[in-house]
Design an enzyme around this catalytic site. Sequence first.
Site, PDB file in Angstrom:
ATOM      1  N   ARG A   1      73.688  71.622 -72.381  1.00 26.33           N
ATOM      2  CA  ARG A   1      73.560  72.078 -71.000  1.00 26.33           C
ATOM      3  C   ARG A   1      74.409  71.226 -70.067  1.00 26.33           C
ATOM      4  O   ARG A   1      74.996  71.740 -69.112  1.00 26.33           O
ATOM      5  CB  ARG A   1      72.091  72.089 -70.582  1.00 26.33           C
ATOM      6  CG  ARG A   1      71.357  73.281 -71.182  1.00 26.33           C
ATOM      7  CD  ARG A   1      69.886  73.316 -70.886  1.00 26.33           C
ATOM      8  NE  ARG A   1      69.342  74.597 -71.338  1.00 26.33           N
ATOM      9  CZ  ARG A   1      68.055  74.844 -71.519  1.00 26.33           C
ATOM     10  NH1 ARG A   1      67.167  73.908 -71.268  1.00 26.33           N
ATOM     11  NH2 ARG A   1      67.654  76.029 -71.938  1.00 26.33           N
TER      12      ARG A   1
ATOM     13  N   ILE B   1      77.979  72.532 -70.656  1.00 27.31           N
ATOM     14  CA  ILE B   1      78.274  73.785 -69.960  1.00 27.31           C
ATOM     15  C   ILE B   1      78.367  73.544 -68.460  1.00 27.31           C
ATOM     16  O   ILE B   1      79.180  74.160 -67.764  1.00 27.31           O
ATOM     17  CB  ILE B   1      77.210  74.849 -70.281  1.00 27.31           C
ATOM     18  CG1 ILE B   1      77.300  75.239 -71.762  1.00 27.31           C
ATOM     19  CG2 ILE B   1      77.378  76.078 -69.402  1.00 27.31           C
ATOM     20  CD1 ILE B   1      78.691  75.691 -72.210  1.00 27.31           C
TER      21      ILE B   1
ATOM     22  N   TYR C   1      74.985  81.474 -69.366  1.00 26.74           N
ATOM     23  CA  TYR C   1      74.549  81.079 -70.718  1.00 26.74           C
ATOM     24  C   TYR C   1      74.002  79.660 -70.759  1.00 26.74           C
ATOM     25  O   TYR C   1      74.001  78.957 -69.765  1.00 26.74           O
ATOM     26  CB  TYR C   1      75.627  81.315 -71.766  1.00 26.74           C
ATOM     27  CG  TYR C   1      76.983  80.662 -71.628  1.00 26.74           C
ATOM     28  CD1 TYR C   1      77.261  79.623 -70.761  1.00 26.74           C
ATOM     29  CD2 TYR C   1      78.027  81.124 -72.457  1.00 26.74           C
ATOM     30  CE1 TYR C   1      78.515  79.054 -70.698  1.00 26.74           C
ATOM     31  CE2 TYR C   1      79.285  80.550 -72.396  1.00 26.74           C
ATOM     32  CZ  TYR C   1      79.528  79.509 -71.517  1.00 26.74           C
ATOM     33  OH  TYR C   1      80.778  78.951 -71.475  1.00 26.74           O
ATOM     34  N   GLU C   2      73.485  79.282 -71.938  1.00 25.14           N
ATOM     35  CA  GLU C   2      72.738  78.031 -72.126  1.00 25.14           C
ATOM     36  C   GLU C   2      71.535  77.953 -71.189  1.00 25.14           C
ATOM     37  O   GLU C   2      71.170  76.880 -70.701  1.00 25.14           O
ATOM     38  CB  GLU C   2      73.649  76.813 -71.908  1.00 25.14           C
ATOM     39  CG  GLU C   2      74.699  76.622 -72.985  1.00 25.14           C
ATOM     40  CD  GLU C   2      74.109  76.323 -74.343  1.00 25.14           C
ATOM     41  OE1 GLU C   2      72.949  75.873 -74.414  1.00 25.14           O
ATOM     42  OE2 GLU C   2      74.798  76.558 -75.347  1.00 25.14           O
ATOM     43  N   GLY C   3      70.902  79.091 -70.927  1.00 28.47           N
ATOM     44  CA  GLY C   3      69.796  79.164 -69.994  1.00 28.47           C
ATOM     45  C   GLY C   3      70.322  79.450 -68.613  1.00 28.47           C
ATOM     46  O   GLY C   3      71.037  78.632 -68.018  1.00 28.47           O
TER      47      GLY C   3
END
Length: 595
Positions: free
Chosen positions: A297, A300, A441-443
């Site tokens: 995270r 990203i 993305y990645e949450g």
Amino acid sequence: MADYKAPLRDIRFVLNEVFDADTLWQSLPGLDGAIDAETADAMLEEAGKITSNTIAPLNRSGDEEGAQWNDTVVTTPAGFKEAFKTYAEGGWVGLGGNPEYGGLGMPKTLGVQVEEMVYGANNSFALYPALTAGCCLALDAHGSEELKQAYLPNMYAGVWSGTMCLTEPHCGTDLGIIRTKAVPEADGSYLVSGTKIFITGGEHDLTENIIHLVLAKLPDAPAGPKGISLFLVPKFLVNDDGSLGERNPVTCGSIEHKMGIKGSATCVMNFDSARGYLVGEVNKGLNAMFTMMNYERLSIGIQGIGCSEASYQSAVDYARERIQSRAPTGAVQPEKAADPIIVHPDVRRMLLTIKAMTEGSRAFSTYVGMQLDISKYADEPEAKKKGEDLVALLTPVAKAFFTDVGFENCVHGQQVFGGHGYIREWGQEQLVRDARIAQIYEGTNGIQALDLMGRKTVANGGAFFKVFAEEVRGFVADNSADELAEFVQPLGKALSNLEALTAEVIERSQSNPNEVGAASVEYLHVFGYTAYAYMWAKMAKVALAKAGADETGFYSAKLGTARFFVKRLLPRIHSLSESVRAGSEPLFELDASQF
């Protein structure tokens, strides 16, 4: 579009002058002297060369060509394979990897700088090594010794690559309802079956093997997230002697046709009784996967910084050269038909916004990297605990704020170009497209905000937040001298506002659970601007001390940018705070049928 140049001077300023990373590294026993300032400087120089000269030139052509799928086979854009080989041979894939298995063992404070350069050079390319590094992290932390010996050396070397396979067609955030199954075999392996979507680098031609980390459930697993296990599923099985064996029944059904990052293969992956191996404990797969999530995270989030930097470099070059109209105060270049657009207040507003937020982001990413290093390598329990608490608190801020800001900055950069910013050949429209995914993305950033507000703040009564607030409050108290007042006083007021806001949301959430979600996004942004005020105060402190002997104008530019942030950007916290204080009621006045 201007060629990307790795921002090494700014990186060294943050790493060496603001945070004195070398002193930190020497104080961490777990690093065991693996890095010093001289080594780090040499590595940054080499990273700057490979990103600027080898990876960046493939950015536009990679976007134009995109990854191609043909009957389960994926081909990356021209030049990617050769560039990846060069990158891997330099040791960059295993930069932060465990030295016991061939990694370089470098600290995250150095790693975040390299990641920014790779993202700034080429977002699509950057994702292949980034996912591999994350996969290695989870395997190193939770895999058996046998799995680590068999897989990590080739993954660190970039001979094999890695993925993380979480999302399914019917579930993304709610992983508890995944359907992928893992059936145990007599030999201790498992047969994994199911479909995963949005898998970055699920299939490609860059490496000779691809190692998938797959979330799945055993037949007798409990319902929900407590029944999820993690499995290593290789594209090609690995023989006892380390050679590649037969093809595992895991295939790419298709790749997505996306808004951006077109050179990155985003795959639908089908597992048809593919042989896999348990990583960690049964039904503890989410715990194992989340070991890598703090790092991924943050990575990203850094994508947003890289996009910002690339956008700024192009926009400022264009603004210096493009002539349109005269400066409001009179001709600056009377010998020409018009003045360069950098003389116009609104263009300067956009450029300074990008500059201030990018440099604030870079400092904050380094700060979060420091906490990751402290939590991993420190031997003092108190320091380790503080690092862990700050990592937990700040990771969602870094991921969401970096990428929200990054997208805003790319739009500003595109706007500086005017009509040319909308045209493909200038490159700004690609940055806008590429940056957009990082908020998703990645949450998604909404989920990150909910994590910050709910799990990391309300759930523990603000305990993690108090750790951060006490550090900032200490800095304010120690740096109240007149020369720093213009930066420290606004920081102190912003912190007081954030402390009050935190207490208000915690109190209101006790009687109304909707308050957490209603406050979360704006709260995260208030937190982000306040954290950047802390970063800018620290940078201004260094710049003030060196501005007197500043022949290049570097430090005076830092001070001017710091003033712009404090006076023009930090005040955004007031409107955001008022939105939080308005509560959840305005969100729930309408019935669902009224939307």
